[in-house]
Design a protein around this motif. Structure first.
Motif, PDB file in Angstrom:
ATOM      1  N   LEU A   7       0.674  -1.275  -0.598  1.00  0.00           N
ATOM      2  CA  LEU A   7      -0.448   0.274  -0.186  1.00  0.00           C
ATOM      3  C   LEU A   7       0.753   1.228  -0.336  1.00  0.00           C
ATOM      4  O   LEU A   7       0.155   2.364  -0.664  1.00  0.00           O
ATOM      5  N   LEU A   8       1.585   1.106   0.986  1.00  0.00           N
ATOM      6  CA  LEU A   8       2.885   2.050   0.601  1.00  0.00           C
ATOM      7  C   LEU A   8       3.647   3.115  -0.804  1.00  0.00           C
ATOM      8  O   LEU A   8       3.828   4.370  -1.282  1.00  0.00           O
ATOM      9  N   GLU A   9       3.697   1.786  -1.281  1.00  0.00           N
ATOM     10  CA  GLU A   9       4.961   1.852  -2.282  1.00  0.00           C
ATOM     11  C   GLU A   9       3.564   2.245  -3.817  1.00  0.00           C
ATOM     12  O   GLU A   9       3.358   3.191  -4.444  1.00  0.00           O
ATOM     13  N   ALA A  10       2.337   1.270  -3.574  1.00  0.00           N
ATOM     14  CA  ALA A  10       1.361   2.105  -3.903  1.00  0.00           C
ATOM     15  C   ALA A  10       0.299   3.292  -4.110  1.00  0.00           C
ATOM     16  O   ALA A  10       0.328   4.166  -5.226  1.00  0.00           O
ATOM     17  N   VAL A  11       0.944   3.939  -2.517  1.00  0.00           N
ATOM     18  CA  VAL A  11       0.250   5.307  -2.892  1.00  0.00           C
ATOM     19  C   VAL A  11       1.178   6.455  -3.337  1.00  0.00           C
ATOM     20  O   VAL A  11       0.721   7.453  -3.805  1.00  0.00           O
ATOM     21  N   ASN A  12       3.076   5.646  -3.548  1.00  0.00           N
ATOM     22  CA  ASN A  12       3.626   7.048  -3.704  1.00  0.00           C
ATOM     23  C   ASN A  12       3.530   6.442  -5.624  1.00  0.00           C
ATOM     24  O   ASN A  12       3.261   8.003  -6.395  1.00  0.00           O
ATOM     25  N   GLU A  13       3.458   5.188  -5.838  1.00  0.00           N
ATOM     26  CA  GLU A  13       3.068   5.338  -7.285  1.00  0.00           C
ATOM     27  C   GLU A  13       1.602   6.035  -7.833  1.00  0.00           C
ATOM     28  O   GLU A  13       1.620   6.956  -8.928  1.00  0.00           O
ATOM     29  N   VAL A  14       0.802   5.802  -7.367  1.00  0.00           N
ATOM     30  CA  VAL A  14      -0.187   6.538  -7.641  1.00  0.00           C
ATOM     31  C   VAL A  14      -0.494   8.465  -8.041  1.00  0.00           C
ATOM     32  O   VAL A  14      -1.322   8.725  -8.497  1.00  0.00           O
ATOM     33  N   THR A  16       2.197   9.991  -8.218  1.00  0.00           N
ATOM     34  CA  THR A  16       2.606  10.423 -10.036  1.00  0.00           C
ATOM     35  C   THR A  16       2.044  10.688 -10.597  1.00  0.00           C
ATOM     36  O   THR A  16       1.809  11.221 -11.603  1.00  0.00           O
ATOM     37  N   TRP A  17      -0.115   9.836 -10.938  1.00  0.00           N
ATOM     38  CA  TRP A  17      -0.761   9.504 -11.109  1.00  0.00           C
ATOM     39  C   TRP A  17      -1.395  10.622 -11.918  1.00  0.00           C
ATOM     40  O   TRP A  17      -1.484  11.569 -11.478  1.00  0.00           O
ATOM     41  N   ASP A  26      -9.302   4.466  -4.741  1.00  0.00           N
ATOM     42  CA  ASP A  26      -9.951   2.867  -5.427  1.00  0.00           C
ATOM     43  C   ASP A  26      -8.323   2.614  -5.819  1.00  0.00           C
ATOM     44  O   ASP A  26      -7.649   1.478  -5.892  1.00  0.00           O
ATOM     45  N   ALA A  27      -7.468   3.711  -6.474  1.00  0.00           N
ATOM     46  CA  ALA A  27      -6.666   3.590  -7.839  1.00  0.00           C
ATOM     47  C   ALA A  27      -5.536   2.866  -6.881  1.00  0.00           C
ATOM     48  O   ALA A  27      -4.469   1.753  -6.851  1.00  0.00           O
ATOM     49  N   VAL A  28      -5.198   3.168  -5.233  1.00  0.00           N
ATOM     50  CA  VAL A  28      -4.417   3.245  -4.697  1.00  0.00           C
ATOM     51  C   VAL A  28      -4.212   1.349  -4.437  1.00  0.00           C
ATOM     52  O   VAL A  28      -3.578   0.685  -4.520  1.00  0.00           O
ATOM     53  N   LYS A  29      -5.524   0.759  -3.966  1.00  0.00           N
ATOM     54  CA  LYS A  29      -5.527   0.215  -3.371  1.00  0.00           C
ATOM     55  C   LYS A  29      -5.729  -1.099  -4.522  1.00  0.00           C
ATOM     56  O   LYS A  29      -4.967  -2.746  -4.969  1.00  0.00           O
ATOM     57  N   ALA A  30      -6.255  -0.684  -5.603  1.00  0.00           N
ATOM     58  CA  ALA A  30      -5.602  -1.758  -7.358  1.00  0.00           C
ATOM     59  C   ALA A  30      -4.336  -2.254  -7.058  1.00  0.00           C
ATOM     60  O   ALA A  30      -3.959  -3.179  -7.730  1.00  0.00           O
TER      61      ALA A  30
END
Length: 49
Positions: A7-14, A16-17, A26-30
């Protein structure tokens, strides 16, 4: 690595979108599910509260 770690890595990625704020959760969870290698069924189990 657990789903919570992804989740932490996904937050950082999302973050940037270029997506609307109301779709961020929803994007972070996915994204976390994809990073963890979950199937769609497993992802649904992890994200239901």
């Amino acid at each position: 690595m657990s789903y919570q770690n992804f989740l932490l890595e996904a937050v950082n990625e999302v973050l940037t979108w270029d997506i609307p704020d109301e779709t961020l959760a929803d994007a972070v969870k996915a994204q976390a599910g994809l990073m963890a290698g979950f199937s769609p069924e497993e992802l649904m189990e992890c994200t239901q509260y």
